[in-house]
Enzyme design. Structure first.
Site, PDB file in Angstrom:
ATOM      1  N   GLU D  60       0.810  -1.216   0.000  1.00  0.00           N
ATOM      2  CA  GLU D  60       0.000   0.000   0.000  1.00  0.00           C
ATOM      3  C   GLU D  60       0.844   1.268   0.000  1.00  0.00           C
ATOM      4  OE1 GLU D  60      -0.648  -2.718   1.721  1.00  0.00           O
ATOM      5  OE2 GLU D  60      -2.561  -3.309   0.835  1.00  0.00           O
ATOM      6  N   GLN D  82      -7.447  -1.513  -1.302  1.00  0.00           N
ATOM      7  CA  GLN D  82      -8.531  -2.494  -1.416  1.00  0.00           C
ATOM      8  C   GLN D  82      -9.606  -2.363  -0.329  1.00  0.00           C
ATOM      9  OE1 GLN D  82      -7.480  -6.841  -1.783  1.00  0.00           O
ATOM     10  NE2 GLN D  82      -7.588  -6.278  -3.923  1.00  0.00           N
ATOM     11  N   PRO D  89      -0.670   1.034   6.166  1.00  0.00           N
ATOM     12  CA  PRO D  89       0.698   1.083   5.641  1.00  0.00           C
ATOM     13  C   PRO D  89       0.941   2.282   4.717  1.00  0.00           C
ATOM     14  CG  PRO D  89      -0.286  -1.100   5.321  1.00  0.00           C
ATOM     15  CD  PRO D  89      -1.374  -0.198   5.816  1.00  0.00           C
ATOM     16  N   HIS D 129     -11.868  -4.884   7.654  1.00  0.00           N
ATOM     17  CA  HIS D 129     -12.602  -4.654   6.417  1.00  0.00           C
ATOM     18  C   HIS D 129     -13.848  -3.806   6.675  1.00  0.00           C
ATOM     19  CE1 HIS D 129     -10.138  -8.008   5.066  1.00  0.00           C
ATOM     20  NE2 HIS D 129     -10.596  -7.911   3.842  1.00  0.00           N
TER      21      HIS D 129
HETATM   22  C1  LIG Z   1      -2.365  -5.135   3.842  1.00  0.00           C
HETATM   23  C2  LIG Z   1      -3.369  -5.828   3.008  1.00  0.00           C
HETATM   24  N1  LIG Z   1      -3.556  -5.452   1.744  1.00  0.00           N
HETATM   25  C3  LIG Z   1      -4.480  -6.066   0.969  1.00  0.00           C
HETATM   26  C4  LIG Z   1      -5.242  -7.089   1.469  1.00  0.00           C
HETATM   27  C5  LIG Z   1      -6.296  -7.781   0.608  1.00  0.00           C
HETATM   28  N2  LIG Z   1      -5.846  -9.150   0.301  1.00  0.00           N
HETATM   29  C6  LIG Z   1      -6.237 -10.196   1.034  1.00  0.00           C
HETATM   30  S1  LIG Z   1      -5.447 -11.615   0.583  1.00  0.00           S
HETATM   31  C7  LIG Z   1      -4.588 -10.812  -0.637  1.00  0.00           C
HETATM   32  C8  LIG Z   1      -3.615 -11.584  -1.466  1.00  0.00           C
HETATM   33  C9  LIG Z   1      -2.561 -12.272  -0.641  1.00  0.00           C
HETATM   34  O1  LIG Z   1      -1.689 -12.964  -1.461  1.00  0.00           O
HETATM   35  P1  LIG Z   1      -0.540 -13.874  -0.877  1.00  0.00           P
HETATM   36  O2  LIG Z   1       0.240 -13.110   0.123  1.00  0.00           O
HETATM   37  O3  LIG Z   1       0.197 -14.462  -2.011  1.00  0.00           O
HETATM   38  O4  LIG Z   1      -1.298 -15.007  -0.048  1.00  0.00           O
HETATM   39  P2  LIG Z   1      -2.274 -16.133  -0.618  1.00  0.00           P
HETATM   40  O5  LIG Z   1      -3.666 -15.646  -0.441  1.00  0.00           O
HETATM   41  O6  LIG Z   1      -1.923 -16.384  -2.030  1.00  0.00           O
HETATM   42  O7  LIG Z   1      -2.033 -17.329   0.252  1.00  0.00           O
HETATM   43  C10 LIG Z   1      -4.940  -9.465  -0.674  1.00  0.00           C
HETATM   44  C11 LIG Z   1      -4.404  -8.500  -1.625  1.00  0.00           C
HETATM   45  C12 LIG Z   1      -5.025  -7.449   2.802  1.00  0.00           C
HETATM   46  N3  LIG Z   1      -5.727  -8.417   3.380  1.00  0.00           N
HETATM   47  N4  LIG Z   1      -4.088  -6.820   3.539  1.00  0.00           N
END
Ligand SMILES: Cc1ncc(C[n+]2csc(CCOP(=O)(O)OP(=O)(O)O)c2C)c(N)n1
Ligand SMILES: Cc1ncc(C[n+]2csc(CCOP(=O)(O)OP(=O)(O)O)c2C)c(N)n1
Ligand SMILES: [Mg+2]
Ligand SMILES: [Mg+2]
Lengths: 371, 322, 371, 322
Positions: D60, D82, D89, D129
């Site tokens: 972010e 999002q 952050p 959220h």
């Molecule tokens: C700080 C933050 N930014 C955005 C989100 C929204 N979000 C939830 S899961 C995700 C993707 C996470 O990807 P990854 O770290 O690869 O984990 P995976 O879900 O693939 O196991 C996002 C963008 C969040 N939860 N927290």
């Protein structure tokens, strides 16, 4: 295959003009024309003198806190020399030499440290961002600036300067990661001067090099002797080419040293050995360059004297310009808040000297008309 | 009793808490051999060693995030952020994590950290070295926020903060770090969090302030020659509504003074609470004498920004004339 | 020397039981006793079933958003198996298998996704932190937890799990940097499952490996086949040893894949090819393990049937426990705010159903007594 | 005219601004081929290509920090974060950089970015959220903060925000993303920032709210059968004090409704301004109906937290009884 090597890399260190004045012809030949070399050295003389004067201005109460640049002149200057006037320099606060070379009027830096925002009112044709006080935050702006250039199809690039300490901030990681993954033409120029105030580089990075920070992003990385302007020019040129042609970022670690205190508010004897400083005084970028130029008959004591006199003249004119500037508009910190000032701000501005701002002046004046 | 500056009082509190409780460890930038850029931790590295006075990498989120982990494991970390302007990178760890850990785990984890941060303007520093962000953290449930206005209070409040089982932000008004000295007991003592202090009693106006502004208020009160009750908030959150309300019930008039920008500053909350609790006692609208809704200017103009005795004096005139 | 190599490194990839069930005796022998292997597989069967049931609970409106774990069981489970019960697991949200193995009662995870904080009220003797919703933030807590253990002279370590996406956050960089420079015994276990919601790994890291992220910090780094529980156990054991003995962190990149959507709120057909999913279905950690065990006569269809029946029983008991729990205390979200509740919060809590909280109830009741 | 949801109205505004001005580019997580997790950017990647609708790494601060650079170079970036819970952050880049760039460079650099962020509770989402952090950013001079409460406003305000030469945070109340439809003109139109909207006129009470709470207010007003003037703030900063004050001068009573925690919420600022501008018109203390001073609970209890028509109804009773 149960065990296979999926990635291999190494970090090279480059030095062309070493601390003893020894010059590597193979790498260094033709890198900087003699004429330019002299100019660069003269520029360093001026900047070194500027630095001393700035220090004294602070000590005599004519300026606020100031971070001495002494000893680090070759890094930003070499970079600015290797880049184009249309490229962005995105500095921290120890890059005076490069910024002046790039076109910033010297008094801007004084004004800044005199606590005057007009020191940041960078002229339109000087492609640089203001000095960055919060550490490690400006690299993201550099990435954005370079991204904008790429978006527009220009071949402008950005070069951002920061310290060993700054490389510990999360924002550095994000800036480098954006640049690497989105193919943004930016150079990350880390000036590893051994210290972040009182904290030694090994607390920021216990790895053998800081250059390897860039490996995390699949970036080209290189370590150089940052007090060797030839090495700086060489690697910045290569990085600039990579950025312009291939839109790929580069991470440069330049080994240098701040010969002074962190700032005028600091006392470095509290945390570092005089002996360490002594060693680095010998590695001063100016000593070796002067020796090299003298050996090559490009320089002599007479020229040195003239350069120093010119420096004095130029710096004292600069100080004069900075000190003679009219007091800032008191309302200046209101008027530049937004393109168009909200009503409440106008009211605060217009009554700042006449009311407490605790109250709507109308209500104060005629409370009894109210009901 | 020793005659101490605010810096010395904090230093003493840290020493005593570290002596008493080896769960207390300090971490931050330049707090070790250098003793902190304001010398608040002077001598502690030498006294307690590198395990308990830890110079960290230059990364504020890292300082708070690891402090959260240390605290979850039962230690009592006392991180320092060098200036309030560098709280920004730590905002997320403070507000999304430290503040929420207890409630989101229904008490399975707690975060007894005490974050020390110098704050406020008036020392001719560069940008982002002169802000007053206390209202931001007062709006974040789960944190406590403290700001002493005197050496005596600094020691007692800091000890309370370190012993508090929840995360506390301890703002240190840097302008008065060395501005004056005060008798400070050698022994450890605590000042309860959440309780304001009545600095001077008075009948005509209640003046509420905290941190370095308290001194400006004292000057303005003296200059006004009026009977003004000065309340030093001491704790920004939780706010001691009772003390404020009782005073305003007596005086009928309130002036709130703070350095932070007026809009959305803590003055708004205090004014609203006063109204909610003793509306019919109010003889005049509550005055907020605050920083302007601008960025704190660079230091050539910072005195224009900071609410000083003159501006407070105007508020006194205006509110009594109402 | 003008050009010298100052750092050299490489990343190895380790795989022991490959996707065809081929087992490398040299690396794998004795790594996991047969008895344990059977238990681990049985555990996977249960977790896989749990995952299916959780998905259905969401679909039928009995639970909120849920992130399927399917396909990633080997990573966290292998890690939990390789670690001690006294070590900290610091998860993201796709590590059910490891968390259950570590001692977390299964219904906690359901409660969490049912929107109930009691799902995070981790029992004292289970050394793990709650599921982490904000991405990339928990690694700092892991570093702090491990630091505390080191400070106390314990040989406890922490292992934190996160995704490819999370490795882009500045907080990851800071956590790794603190751990490396302050010698903190923590394992950074990155589950590279190819996607961060709709964003492919190459947008997070365009380097050849994610493992090389750790090079930035001078950390030991390794890449493994994350669907191979043997590889997981091997490298986590080594990393744990390094952490316990030498207080050094390790970065592990485990290549895996989420076979389901990101969460039940996602539709992965919008952004990824069915063909890619097909390939990875073949690489399922459970298929190869079952094949291996069957080949070695440790497993047969009958055992599978029993395991599946046990899984059903266990999971349905778990769902029952989660659904039968009494409604949460309405005032619970007040009472757990602070060790001792401030007055204003007490007032808000006590009047939440009777007043607007817009007002001091006393003032409302008796405004006219006031003046 | 088309009958659009709030999501569709935003999508339309983005399309039209992107068509008109190629300085407008979008960046964020999952906004590309996926069309955003709320599908707000649906179809834009396909329409404008990967150069103008950019999926970034998951970071972010990176999104906002690079947007600042893009904006300093003269583009008009429209980053998306999002969920409001992940603004943390990015706090530093927003407040220490975007907000300060113009004033600290005396206009040499400006940051015309528009940050889109879904905000607020009520959709049964996981933690972080469902927050309402608007007061935090209203306290930061240099930013503008907007929150529409209807599809029509969403389009007009977003277009104004994108064209605004200063940084704007555009909060999108996710609870009403698809809650209802409204006639939205096809053509581009702007709604000026800083101007509130009078939703319903009334004589007895002025009710001030913004975002999804406006709908709760409408329900409460209807249920009360009273003549209540409902002001939808539309822009959180700068606050339209004039509209509010004029209304309160007429009604003599004010109720402010917001989801964010009460202490330090924007309600405090509005209440204080009302007092400062029309103290003697007030017949009763101003009511703040707000979220409690707690963390927004997980969704099993979120309806207990959110100020709903029942709680607003209580405030109406209380304030009229006063
Ligand atoms: C700080 C933050 N930014 C955005 C989100 C929204 N979000 C939830 S899961 C995700 C993707 C996470 O990807 P990854 O770290 O690869 O984990 P995976 O879900 O693939 O196991 C996002 C963008 C969040 N939860 N927290
Ligand atoms: C975000 C932030 N944290 C802390 C500081 C205080 N501070 C100013 S300079 C400095 C050290 C910077 O070290 P480095 O990046 O190595 O640069 P150098 O001064 O050595 O050139 C620190 C900690 C700051 N300005 N910004
Ligand atoms: Mg340095
Ligand atoms: Mg992933």
């Amino acid at each position: 295959m149960p065990v296979k090597t999926v990635f291999k890399t190494s970090i090279e260190h480059i030095s062309i003009l070493d601390e003893n004045g020894k010059f590597d012809e193979k790498l260094g030949k033709g890198l900087i024309p003699d004429k330019d070399l002299v100019k660069l050295y003269e520029h360093m003389v001026t900047c070194r003198h500027f630095d001393e004067v700035a220090f004294k201005l602070q000590r005599s109460g004519r300026m606020g806190t100031y971070p001495e640049n002494r000893g680090q002149e070759a890094t930003s200057l070499g970079a600015a020399y290797a880049l184009r006037k249309t490229d962005w320099l995105v500095p921290c606060y120890r890059e005076n030499a490069g910024l002046y070379w790039h076109g910033l009027p010297m008094e801007f830096v004084l004004l800044h440290w005199m606590g005057d925002e007009r020191g940041n009112q960078i002229p339109d044709d000087v492609k640089m961002t203001p000095l960055a006080i919060p550490i490690g935050t400006q690299m993201l702006h550099a990435t954005g600036l370079a991204w904008a250039a790429k978006y527009r199809g220009e071949d402008t690039i950005a070069c951002t300067f920061f310290g060993d300490g700054a490389s510990s901030e999360g924002d550095f990681h994000e800036a480098a990661n954006f640049a690497a993954n989105l193919d943004i033409p930016v150079i990350f120029f880390c000036q590893n001067n051994g210290w972040a105030i009182s904290v030694p580089t090994k607390t920021q990075c216990s790895a053998p090099t800081l250059a390897q920070r860039g490996i995390a992003f699949g970036m080209d990385c290189i370590q150089i002797d940052g007090n060797d302007i030839f090495a700086v020019v060489k690697v910045v040129r290569e990085a600039a080419e990579r950025a312009r042609k291939h839109k790929r970022p580069t991470f440069i670690e330049a080994l240098t040293y701040r010969l002074g205190d962190h700032t005028t508010a600091d006392d470095s004897r509290r945390y570092r050995d005089e002996a360490e400083v002594e060693v680095w005084i010998q590695r001063d970028p100016m000593i070796r360059l002067r020796k090299y130029m003298t050996d090559r008959k490009l320089w002599d004591d007479q020229k040195q004297k003239v350069a120093e006199e010119n420096a004095k003249r130029e710096v004292s004119a600069t100080v004069k310009r900075a000190e003679e500037i009219a007091d800032p508009e008191i309302k200046g910190f209101f008027d530049a808040m937004y393109a168009e000032l909200p009503e409440e701000l106008k009211r605060q501005r217009d009554t700042m000297r006449t009311s407490s701002i605790g109250q709507d002046p109308n209500q104060i004046e005629s409370p009894l008309h109210a009901h | 009793m020793a005659n101490l500056t605010l810096v010395q009082a904090i230093n003493l509190a840290l020493i005593q808490e570290m002596e008493d409780d080896d769960r207390v460890i300090l971490l931050g930038q330049d707090i070790g051999i250098n003793g902190g850029v304001f010398r608040v931790t002077e001598g502690l590295f030498q006294r307690f060693g590198a395990d308990r006075v830890v110079d960290t990498p230059l990364a504020e989120s890292g300082i708070i995030g690891t402090s959260i982990g240390l605290a979850m494991a039962g230690l009592r970390p006392v991180p320092e952020i060098q200036f309030e302007g560098f709280l920004g990178p730590a905002y997320d760890q403070l507000c999304s994590h430290a503040a929420r850990m207890r409630v989101r785990t229904r008490g399975a984890f707690t975060v007894p950290l005490t974050l020390r941060v110098p704050c406020g303007g008036g020392i001719h520093a560069p940008e982002l070295h002169s802000d007053s962000p206390e209202a931001i953290y007062a709006h974040q449930p789960g944190l406590k926020v403290v700001m002493p206005a005197s050496p005596y209070d600094a020691k007692g409040l800091l000890i309370s903060a370190i012993r508090d089982p929840d995360p506390v932000i301890f703002f240190e008004p840097k302008r008065i770090y060395r501005a004056f000295r005060e008798e400070v007991p050698e022994d450890e003592y605590t000042i309860p969090l959440g309780k304001a202090r009545i600095v001077t009693e008075g009948e005509e106006i209640t003046m509420i302030s905290w941190g370095a502004s308290v001194i400006e208020c004292m000057n303005a009160i003296e200059a006004s020659g009026r009977s003004i009750e000065l309340v030093d908030l001491r704790t920004i959150y939780p706010i001691d509504t009772e003390t404020i309300v009782n005073s305003v019930k007596k005086t009928g008039r309130a002036v709130i003074v703070h350095e932070a920008p007026k809009t959305g500053g803590l003055g708004a909350e205090i004014a609203s609470r006063i109204m909610e609790h003793c509306f019919l006692y109010l003889e005049a609208p509550i005055q907020r004498v605050a920083g302007f809704d601008t960025i704190m200017p660079y230091y050539k103009l910072e005195h224009e920004y900071l609410p000083d005795a003159t501006r407070i004096g105007k508020a006194i005139e205006e509110i009594t004339a109402y």
